[in-house]
Structure formats: structure tokens, C-alpha cells
Write a protein that holds these residues in place. Structure first.
Motif, mmCIF file in Angstrom:
data_model
loop_
_atom_site.group_PDB
_atom_site.id
_atom_site.type_symbol
_atom_site.label_atom_id
_atom_site.label_comp_id
_atom_site.label_asym_id
_atom_site.label_seq_id
_atom_site.Cartn_x
_atom_site.Cartn_y
_atom_site.Cartn_z
ATOM 1 N N TRP A 33 0.841 -1.190 0.000
ATOM 2 C CA TRP A 33 0.000 0.000 0.000
ATOM 3 C C TRP A 33 0.878 1.243 0.000
ATOM 4 N N TRP A 34 0.282 2.364 -0.371
ATOM 5 C CA TRP A 34 0.981 3.647 -0.357
ATOM 6 C C TRP A 34 -0.065 4.756 -0.340
ATOM 7 N N VAL A 35 0.188 5.785 0.443
ATOM 8 C CA VAL A 35 -0.719 6.928 0.533
ATOM 9 C C VAL A 35 -0.054 8.132 -0.108
ATOM 10 N N ASP A 176 -0.752 -4.969 6.797
ATOM 11 C CA ASP A 176 0.541 -4.636 6.200
ATOM 12 C C ASP A 176 1.249 -5.881 5.670
ATOM 13 N N LEU A 214 -5.532 3.807 7.539
ATOM 14 C CA LEU A 214 -4.993 4.830 6.644
ATOM 15 C C LEU A 214 -5.718 6.157 6.890
ATOM 16 N N MET A 216 -6.266 9.883 6.600
ATOM 17 C CA MET A 216 -5.923 10.700 5.443
ATOM 18 C C MET A 216 -6.615 12.054 5.502
ATOM 19 N N SER A 222 -5.235 6.794 -1.358
ATOM 20 C CA SER A 222 -4.437 5.619 -1.003
ATOM 21 C C SER A 222 -4.506 4.603 -2.135
ATOM 22 N N HIS A 224 -3.601 0.420 -3.024
ATOM 23 C CA HIS A 224 -3.227 -0.875 -2.440
ATOM 24 C C HIS A 224 -3.287 -1.972 -3.496
ATOM 25 N N HIS A 230 -7.698 -6.115 3.364
ATOM 26 C CA HIS A 230 -8.125 -4.836 3.911
ATOM 27 C C HIS A 230 -9.613 -4.878 4.257
#
Length: 301
Positions: A33-35, A176, A214, A216, A222, A224, A230
């Protein structure tokens, strides 16, 4: 009908600086994942909110060729969790949000591909759920479990909230690194309200479980991996929570036949999209799977 194909989108210099760098891509590879930083302006989000309000009131800019086979919230269904699949096809403002080129450019970098197409999207709304009340849970699942007839293993999702998402407003929760777990491609517990029970089953399999909410700000998105586990807990805030979840396919994705216990898996759009040269559903049909980003350079640099 308009296909909204983005043949060669151009990002401004300010947007290009927001794209993930090599460290960000390595983080995505490891964690799944990455935001993003703030990449979307208030104008497009405000318009999406107005579009969602029209959508929920029954106003449609166009309709899908089929009326069944997908989840589509209607008044009277309850507000704890409203799910409306392929909403961006039917609403102009939501389509404008789903087709933001910067979202596609980021996804292309993370997936290491030169083309990103929409596969499907879901407008998700959660009404406030008072403390102590049950319901309002989105159970643990992987997005790929709902697209087993896709050949790609690089598909990913962009989760686009229309407002700030603090800890009490049902942020997306990711497990994660779970995209690297074996045998999650068929995890379909979306409607299972017992998050802790499913979590316990994971633990008994010897898997390290690290849940990350997450949190935000408005304008962040985000991303994923399609195999990442999730879900989300009830919305305990005083305001509703709304997001457009856009499931994205890389340019190499194609249809494949997939059978489960003797039953052929079928996606509702398989019956309405055009056919490829072999007579199979064409997941590059621009009418239903529009190109969000295309670049001759897979690094999108």
C-alpha cells in the motif's frame, strides 16, 4: 457513448512532483500500500460530492445495459454501508473523479506499467454508527478475489475519500504486507462483520498481523495491491464517510476462464463489454474499461 479515453495525458510540473519516487515504489512493493500526498483539488471533490448526492437521489446521466448482477444501493436498503458498483459509468461528476490522470500516473508507477485502465469502481458510503452499536463493518477481503478471471497479478486499487478521514471516521484498514501471503486471492469476507474472528484465523495460520488504519486528509488518495487484505470498522464520527474505490488494471490484463468448484466465474461486465478476436470479454473495451493513463515510458517520467 463517450469512452473518455486518455490517450496521452499531460501532467503539470507540480503534479509530476507528486508522483511516487523509487523509495515510495519500494515501500509499495514491500508493504502492499501507499498513501499519496494531496493530489486532488477541492473543486473536483466538491463536484463528486454533488454528483453522489444526485446519484443517491436516483438521477442517472447514463445507465448500464444490465440491471442485475452487481451491487447497487437503493433507498430503503439501509445506510450503515451503501455500495454502488460502477457508479462512475452512471454519473458524470464521479466519472471525472475516477478519471483523474494523476491517479492513473501514480498507479502506473506503482504497478510498473505503461497503461492503466479502470476495471470497476464502487461508491461506498457509511452513515455514523453510535458507539456500542453493531454494523457498518466492511469485512476483510482482497480485491482480486472478486476478479479471478483477470490474468494480471499487478492490479491495484485507488481509494479516494471525498473528505478528511480521521481515525474515528472509518478509515480503510490494511493488513501490512499481506499481499505477499499465499492463498489470499479468494478471500471474500466483505460482508463478514466479525473482523476479529477472521483476524484470529489469520493468526492461527502463523501470519504476522499488523493492521494500519490509513488516516488521510482531503485530497489524498491511497493505493493498495489487489492481493492486500483490507477492510474497515464502523464509522464512529458524527458525519458520514464516503469514498470512491477505483479498481485499476494494468495494460497487460486480459480475460481468462476461471472455474471454482465446477462453477464458471462471471463478472457482470463480461456480458456487456465487446468481445476480443477470440470471442472472449475484452477488458480493453474503452466503453466500460476506459484508459486512465497511457505513456510510452513505464516509469512515467
Amino acid at each position: 457513448m463517450n469512452s473518455d479515453v486518455r490517450e496521452s495525458p499531460v501532467l503539470g510540473e507540480a503534479q509530476r512532483r507528486l508522483l511516487p519516487d523509487d523509495d515510495d515504489i519500494a515501500f509499495y512493493d514491500e508493504h502492499g500500500w501507499w498513501v499519496s500526498p494531496r493530489i486532488l483539488d477541492d473543486d473536483v471533490l466538491d463536484a463528486a460530492v454533488r454528483g453522489a448526492e444526485r446519484f443517491y437521489a436516483g438521477d442517472r446521466d447514463r445507465r448500464l445495459p444490465v440491471e442485475t448482477g452487481y451491487v447497487d444501493w437503493h433507498p430503503g436498503d439501509g445506510d450503515e454501508v451503501r455500495n454502488s458498483q460502477h457508479a462512475s459509468y452512471r454519473n458524470a461528476e464521479l466519472r471525472a473523479l475516477a478519471l483523474q490522470p494523476v491517479v492513473g500516473a501514480i498507479a502506473a508507477r506503482l504497478a510498473r506499467t505503461d497503461e492503466i485502465r479502470i476495471f470497476e469502481d464502487t461508491l461506498v458510503y457509511k452513515a455514523p454508527t453510535p458507539a456500542g452499536a453493531t454494523g457498518g463493518v466492511v469485512g476483510w477481503h482482497t480485491d482480486y478475489s472478486y476478479s479471478s478471471n483477470c490474468v494480471s497479478q499487478r492490479m491495484l486499487s485507488a481509494w479516494i475519500p471525498t473528505h478528511d478521514v480521521p481515525a474515528d471516521r472509518a478509515p480503510l484498514i490494511v493488513v501490512d504486507g499481506s499481499h505477499r501471503w499465499p492463498a489470499t486471492e479468494h478471500l471474500r469476507c466483505f460482508n463478514d462483520q466479525d473482523l476479529d474472528g477472521v483476524r484470529t484465523r489469520f493468526a492461527t495460520q502463523g501470519r504476522e498481523i499488523v493492521e494500519i488504519p490509513l488516516v488521510m486528509g482531503r485530497g489524498q488518495v491511497s493505493f493498495h495491491h489487489s492481493h492486500l487484505v483490507h477492510g474497515s470498522r464502523p464509522n464512529r464520527a458524527e458525519l458520514p464517510r464516503m469514498a470512491l474505490a477505483v479498481y485499476l488494471q494494468d495494460g497487460d490484463n486480459r480475460y481468462r476462464e476461471f472455474w471454482n468448484d465446477g462453477v464458471r466465474i462471471h463478472h457482470f461486465l463480461d456480458g456487456v463489454c465487446r468481445r476480443d478476436a477470440d470471442g472472449a470479454p475484452d477488458y480493453a473495451d474503452p466503453e466500460f474499461f476506459p484508459v486512465l493513463w497511457r505513456s510510452p515510458d513505464p516509469t512515467v517520467s
